[in-house]
Structure formats: C-alpha cells, structure tokens
Design a protein around this motif. Structure first.
Motif, PDB file in Angstrom:
ATOM      1  N   TYR A  37      -2.485   0.574  -4.122  1.00 37.77           N
ATOM      2  CA  TYR A  37      -1.598  -0.552  -3.854  1.00 37.77           C
ATOM      3  C   TYR A  37      -0.810  -0.922  -5.112  1.00 37.77           C
ATOM      4  O   TYR A  37      -1.364  -0.995  -6.216  1.00 37.77           O
ATOM      5  N   ASP A  52      -7.405  -6.345   4.779  1.00 44.58           N
ATOM      6  CA  ASP A  52      -6.780  -5.068   5.114  1.00 44.58           C
ATOM      7  C   ASP A  52      -7.783  -4.120   5.761  1.00 44.58           C
ATOM      8  O   ASP A  52      -7.527  -3.558   6.831  1.00 44.58           O
ATOM      9  N   GLU A  91      -6.777  -1.507   8.774  1.00 39.86           N
ATOM     10  CA  GLU A  91      -7.167  -0.100   8.734  1.00 39.86           C
ATOM     11  C   GLU A  91      -7.677   0.305  10.117  1.00 39.86           C
ATOM     12  O   GLU A  91      -7.339   1.353  10.638  1.00 39.86           O
ATOM     13  N   ARG A 144     -15.464   7.881   2.912  1.00 39.95           N
ATOM     14  CA  ARG A 144     -14.211   7.535   3.585  1.00 39.95           C
ATOM     15  C   ARG A 144     -14.144   8.120   4.985  1.00 39.95           C
ATOM     16  O   ARG A 144     -13.703   7.460   5.924  1.00 39.95           O
ATOM     17  N   ASP A 191      -1.388   3.886   7.892  1.00 39.56           N
ATOM     18  CA  ASP A 191      -2.186   2.678   7.706  1.00 39.56           C
ATOM     19  C   ASP A 191      -1.824   1.995   6.398  1.00 39.56           C
ATOM     20  O   ASP A 191      -2.625   1.288   5.804  1.00 39.56           O
ATOM     21  N   ALA A 192      -0.593   2.241   5.920  1.00 41.13           N
ATOM     22  CA  ALA A 192      -0.106   1.609   4.698  1.00 41.13           C
ATOM     23  C   ALA A 192       0.485   0.248   5.045  1.00 41.13           C
ATOM     24  O   ALA A 192       1.447   0.156   5.806  1.00 41.13           O
ATOM     25  N   ASN A 219      -7.202   4.446  -0.926  1.00 42.33           N
ATOM     26  CA  ASN A 219      -6.093   3.508  -0.826  1.00 42.33           C
ATOM     27  C   ASN A 219      -5.591   3.123  -2.217  1.00 42.33           C
ATOM     28  O   ASN A 219      -6.393   2.885  -3.130  1.00 42.33           O
ATOM     29  N   GLU A 227      -8.590   2.279  -4.909  1.00 43.93           N
ATOM     30  CA  GLU A 227      -9.931   2.361  -4.338  1.00 43.93           C
ATOM     31  C   GLU A 227     -10.738   3.454  -5.037  1.00 43.93           C
ATOM     32  O   GLU A 227     -10.212   4.515  -5.371  1.00 43.93           O
ATOM     33  N   GLN A 270       0.831  -1.188   0.000  1.00 48.44           N
ATOM     34  CA  GLN A 270       0.000   0.000   0.000  1.00 48.44           C
ATOM     35  C   GLN A 270       0.872   1.247   0.000  1.00 48.44           C
ATOM     36  O   GLN A 270       1.859   1.330   0.739  1.00 48.44           O
ATOM     37  N   GLU A 286      -8.751  10.753   5.554  1.00 47.42           N
ATOM     38  CA  GLU A 286      -8.631   9.464   4.874  1.00 47.42           C
ATOM     39  C   GLU A 286      -8.666   9.655   3.357  1.00 47.42           C
ATOM     40  O   GLU A 286      -9.595  10.241   2.796  1.00 47.42           O
TER      41      GLU A 286
END
Length: 227
Positions: free
Chosen positions: A44, A216, A221, A66, A188-189, A42, A59, A27, A39
């Motif tokens: 990846y 995840d 998260e 979010r 939060d990666a 996301n 995402e 991520q 937020e």
C-alpha cells in the motif's frame, strides 16, 4: 514530503501525522496475482491529501499462509517512511471469521516503533452493524468505529464512522473508496481514506491507520475473492 521537527512525546517517524488531518491509502495492483489468482503480499502507498507519499506498507506473510487462509490470514505489516525506516508495525493474529464467538473476534495490535505498543483495534460482538473499539496501549477505549450493515456497495463509497468513546460525538471516518467497476470486479486492490482531527493524539492516528488494514482484510479482500 519532508518530516517536520518531532514534538515532545511523539514516537519517531510519526512526525508527519502531527500536521495532517487526512491520509489516503492505495493498494498496489499485483499483475501476477491478477493473471494467476495466486495471492501475493499486499502493498500500500500511503499519501497526504496532495498525493505526496508519506509512508509505504507491506504485508509480511509466507505463501502457504496466504493461499490457505485467504483474507482471514494472520499477518505482520511493516509501515516504513520515505527513507525505508520502519515506523509502525501491525500484528494481526489468526482468528476464524465467526463474529458470534468472543474468541473469534478480530483484532490488530499497533506498535510505533516495533516493540512499543501504542494501541489496538478490536472487533466487538454485534447483531446488525459491525463495531470496533480503538484502544490505547493500556486497552482503554479512546474511540469507537461502526460499519454498514452491508459493506458491498456498487458505485458508492463505504464509510466506517469513527466516534468518541461513548459513541455520541463524530471524530472522523474511514472510507473505502469506489475505484471503478473494472478494478472492483477483477482485482482486490482497494483505496481508502482516513479523516481525523488535526489535534488528535498522534498515537491514535497511527491506530486508526492500523484499522484500515483490518477493515480491508475483513470486508473487502473477501468480497473481491468471491467475485
């Protein structure tokens, strides 16, 4: 990484998966999110074991969803190849996080390509260890997956073993990889790894990839937002 020739019956874009038994999912760290707490979507990078990018996942949600729903948010996820073509599409509906009610159990639908459902990952009711079923397009259970009693482990990887449909034969695993104290504490990666048999149905490999994103959001998260 250049794609191999497509085998018969392989959804377009999944040719990569026919010749590998491992994927790494990293991520991306969003600096704006890190400094503001707002937020962001996301993103990846998905690579093979040599670090060559195979796919990229992003995402697709709006800002209000979010911020208001946090890690429980519904989402659409586009997974594209290196040419920018969408090859896998994930859909997660909105469900609350109460695992004791059947209508709240988490699920994700995997399409390859968009509009062609190839499988589902569905959470099962559990008492101690989280349990999931990996199903084909007809909702027939192909594989099962279990998680640890506590997904919060300091300085250690967290494994989700993948087993046969009857739960007796190890098939592979999804691993949340420890990324270091600073990154774990302040972002939060996450980094994940997937292993599966080389000869596993390519569609089930795609569904296992979808399972990573559900795991995840469900477990990690939340963990990082609570730090």
């Amino acid at each position: 990484m250049q794609p191999p020739p497509p085998p018969m019956g392989c959804p377009p874009g999944l040719e990569y998966l026919t010749q590998i038994d491992q994927l790494l999912i990293r991520q991306q760290v969003e600096l704006f999110e890190l400094f503001t707490g707002c937020e962001m979507k996301n993103k990846y990078q998905i690579t093979n074991s040599l670090g060559q990018q195979v796919y990229f996942a992003k995402e697709d949600t709006d800002c209000c969803t979010r911020q208001c729903c946090g890690p429980a948010r519904p989402f659409e996820m586009e997974i594209t190849d290196n040419t920018g073509r969408e090859v896998i599409h994930l859909s997660r509906p909105l469900r609350c996080a109460c695992f004791c009610c059947w209508c709240c159990l988490q699920t994700i639908e995997v399409q390859a390509p968009r509009g062609n459902v190839v499988g589902y990952v569905e959470q099962e009711f559990y008492i101690c260890k989280p349990k999931f079923t990996i199903k084909d397009a007809n909702r027939q259970t192909i594989l099962t997956m279990t998680g640890p009693i506590c997904a919060c482990r300091c300085c250690a990887d967290v494994e989700f073993p993948v087993l046969s449909a009857d739960g007796t034969v190890p098939v592979g695993k999804v691993t949340k990889q420890w990324t270091g104290l600073i990154k774990e504490a302040f972002t939060d990666a996450e980094n994940f790894g997937i292993t599966f048999p080389m000869d596993l149905d390519v569609k089930m490999k795609a569904v296992m990839l979808g399972a990573v994103f559900l795991i995840d959001f469900m477990f990690f998260e939340t963990q990082n937002h609570n730090n």
